[in-house]
Write an enzyme that holds these catalytic residues in place. Structure first.
Site, short mmCIF file in Angstrom:
data_model
loop_
_atom_site.label_atom_id
_atom_site.label_comp_id
_atom_site.label_asym_id
_atom_site.label_seq_id
_atom_site.Cartn_x
_atom_site.Cartn_y
_atom_site.Cartn_z
N ASN A 120 13.31 2.93 1.91
CA ASN A 120 12.20 2.96 1.18
C ASN A 120 12.58 3.17 -0.32
O ASN A 120 12.78 4.02 -0.71
CB ASN A 120 11.43 4.10 1.49
CG ASN A 120 9.96 3.96 0.97
OD1 ASN A 120 9.58 2.94 -0.10
ND2 ASN A 120 8.93 4.60 1.56
N ARG A 170 11.27 -1.36 3.14
CA ARG A 170 9.85 -1.32 2.85
C ARG A 170 9.55 -2.23 1.79
O ARG A 170 9.85 -1.68 0.85
CB ARG A 170 9.29 -0.04 2.98
CG ARG A 170 7.67 0.10 2.63
CD ARG A 170 7.27 1.36 2.26
NE ARG A 170 5.97 1.49 1.95
CZ ARG A 170 5.28 2.04 1.24
NH1 ARG A 170 5.93 2.83 0.33
NH2 ARG A 170 3.94 1.90 0.89
N HIS A 209 -0.82 -0.02 3.77
CA HIS A 209 -0.37 1.03 5.17
C HIS A 209 -0.26 0.30 6.50
O HIS A 209 -0.51 0.88 7.54
CB HIS A 209 -1.59 1.99 5.23
CG HIS A 209 -1.82 3.14 4.47
ND1 HIS A 209 -2.77 3.76 3.99
CD2 HIS A 209 -0.79 3.78 3.61
CE1 HIS A 209 -2.52 4.67 3.00
NE2 HIS A 209 -1.28 4.65 2.70
N ARG A 258 -7.33 9.01 -6.02
CA ARG A 258 -7.74 7.51 -6.19
C ARG A 258 -9.27 7.66 -5.78
O ARG A 258 -9.59 8.23 -4.66
CB ARG A 258 -7.10 6.39 -5.28
CG ARG A 258 -5.57 6.35 -5.87
CD ARG A 258 -5.08 5.29 -5.33
NE ARG A 258 -3.85 6.05 -4.48
CZ ARG A 258 -3.08 5.52 -3.52
NH1 ARG A 258 -3.38 4.33 -2.96
NH2 ARG A 258 -2.10 6.17 -2.98
N GLU A 271 6.25 5.64 10.07
CA GLU A 271 6.27 4.18 9.44
C GLU A 271 7.86 3.70 9.54
O GLU A 271 8.17 2.49 9.63
CB GLU A 271 5.98 4.18 8.00
CG GLU A 271 4.43 4.32 7.77
CD GLU A 271 3.80 4.44 6.56
OE1 GLU A 271 3.36 3.68 5.85
OE2 GLU A 271 3.87 5.86 6.42
#
Ligand code: AMP
Length: 392
Positions: free
Chosen positions: A7, A88, A177, A238, A379
């Site tokens: 990643n 990723r 996601h 956010r 993930e």
């Protein structure tokens, strides 16, 4: 077969090495502060940990340190021994609806999609390009955060803007996601004893970034994040859903420019904007100490999730289970309880308080029409599995 998962960020690379046959993580770690005077390399093999500080001038050099350590520790002969490397990649636009083997054309397309994810796609490519240069025979696979949501119907992904904003400028809901929602959905289907294409689920990823997905017959049919990961649930910093006219109002009233508003909505809003903290553990501590602003932030956070569960129950029709995952979803019994509170009569979602406190895999009452699962996301494993499927 050994699969390395990377990643890559602008100044860091997170990595995990899997033995696919043994279902084992051989090592994992982080290369950080790439490009700074003193970089940092950290790797863990089971109980053993190794760290070093040295100048890591670029991603390529960082990966060469990783290879050196893996060779020294007798884990690999060199990177060419890897069955594949899974990367990723944040944005696959509407071009990539699944993971793909990387070639020049794929790299070019990911670059082209950078306009949709300028902070992510170019840096995700740094790891891919570094390895392609040094190990041209290595099979590399790009796994996209957006791909799982490419099954959304048009009714869910088109915004009510002038249609040419979609056709000419690619403005639509993409959702993010995806690897996490896909991973926990497959795990939930197993727990239900169903094939994935029979599973009807609402998967709720709550961490620093938060999103919720409606899954019908194993496919994502709606999701809360949109063109970017700003839409939907309240997040750490956010704002999630707001009236878009707030942007015009604040711009006119305070004279803020687009970059300043971007920063406000992405970095200074959400839980942090309301109560000053974005870490849920801190917020829960403050709530226990009767802090009113922390309580308000927590309530707004949970109310937004609850509202989406209602909406997605209608979108799906008959839901088998809801799934909590992510740092908050997996660890905060308080959030899970507040989200499920009041959904007994309306939706048939009945939380078992004790199972919830004990953080069982299934936290619903036996009588609950809709099951409630807590499933840790993984993930990296999902990326490794998708990579393995392609390279083998
Ligand atoms: P993630 O982005 O998935 O790593 O999740 C990060 C979020 O999980 C942060 O808001 C943490 O405060 C939250 N978190 C981690 N552990 C706990 C815990 N035990 N209780 C409540 N929140 C937690």
């Amino acid at each position: 077969m050994k699969i390395l998962v990377l990643n890559s960020g602008s100044s860091s690379i997170k990595f995990q090495l899997f033995s696919m046959e043994k279902h084992e993580v051989l090592c994992h770690g982080l290369i950080e502060k790439i490009g700074e005077k003193l970089g940092h390399f950290k790797i863990k093999f089971g109980e053993k940990e190794l760290q070093k500080d040295e100048n890591i001038k670029d991603h390529s050099f960082g990966l060469s340190i990783l290879q050196e350590v893996l060779v020294e520790e007798g884990i690999l002969k060199n990177f060419d021994e890897l069955g594949g490397v899974g990367h990723r990649v944040v944005h696959g636009g509407d071009f990539f609806d699944r993971a793909v083997l990387v070639n020049d054309e794929v790299v070019r397309k990911i670059e082209e999609l950078s306009s949709l994810a300028p902070l992510h796609n170019p840096v995700n490519l740094l790891g891919i390009k570094a390895l392609a240069k040094e190990y041209p025979k290595l099979k590399q696979v790009a796994v996209f955060d957006t791909a799982f949501h490419q099954t959304l119907p048009k009714t869910a992904y088109i915004y009510a803007l002038p249609y040419e904003q979609y056709t000419k400028n690619h403005v639509r809901r993409y959702g993010f996601h995806g690897t996490s929602h896909s991973f926990v959905a497959k795990e939930a289907a197993k727990k239900l004893g169903k094939d994935m294409d029979e599973a009807n689920l609402i998967t709720i990823h709550l961490g620093n970034g938060d999103s919720i997905t409606a899954i019908k017959n194993g496919k994502s049919i709606d999701t809360s994040m949109g063109l970017t990961p700003l839409e939907g649930l309240v997040m750490g910093t956010r704002c999630g859903d707001i009236d878009p006219a707030i942007i015009f109002y604040l711009s006119r009233k305070l004279g803020l420019n687009i970059d300043e508003l971007d920063k406000m909505l992405n970095k200074q809003s959400g839980l942090k904007g309301i109560c000053g903290d974005n870490d849920m553990r801190e917020i829960e501590k403050r709530v226990k100490a009767k802090d009113e602003m922390a309580k308000l932030a927590l309530e707004i956070f949970c109310y937004r999730v609850k509202k989406y569960i209602g909406a997605y129950s209608v979108a799906i029709g008959k839901v088998d289970a809801i799934v909590f995952t992510g740092g908050i979803g997996e660890n905060s019994s308080t959030v899970r309880e507040m989200v499920c509170e009041g959904l007994e009569d309306s939706l048939g979602i009945e939380l078992d308080t004790e199972k919830n406190l004990n953080r069982n895999d299934i936290i619903s009452k036996d009588s609950s029409k809709i099951k409630i699962f807590v499933i840790p996301t993984n993930e990296e494993l999902e990326i490794a599995q998708q990579c393995y499927k392609i390279v083998s």
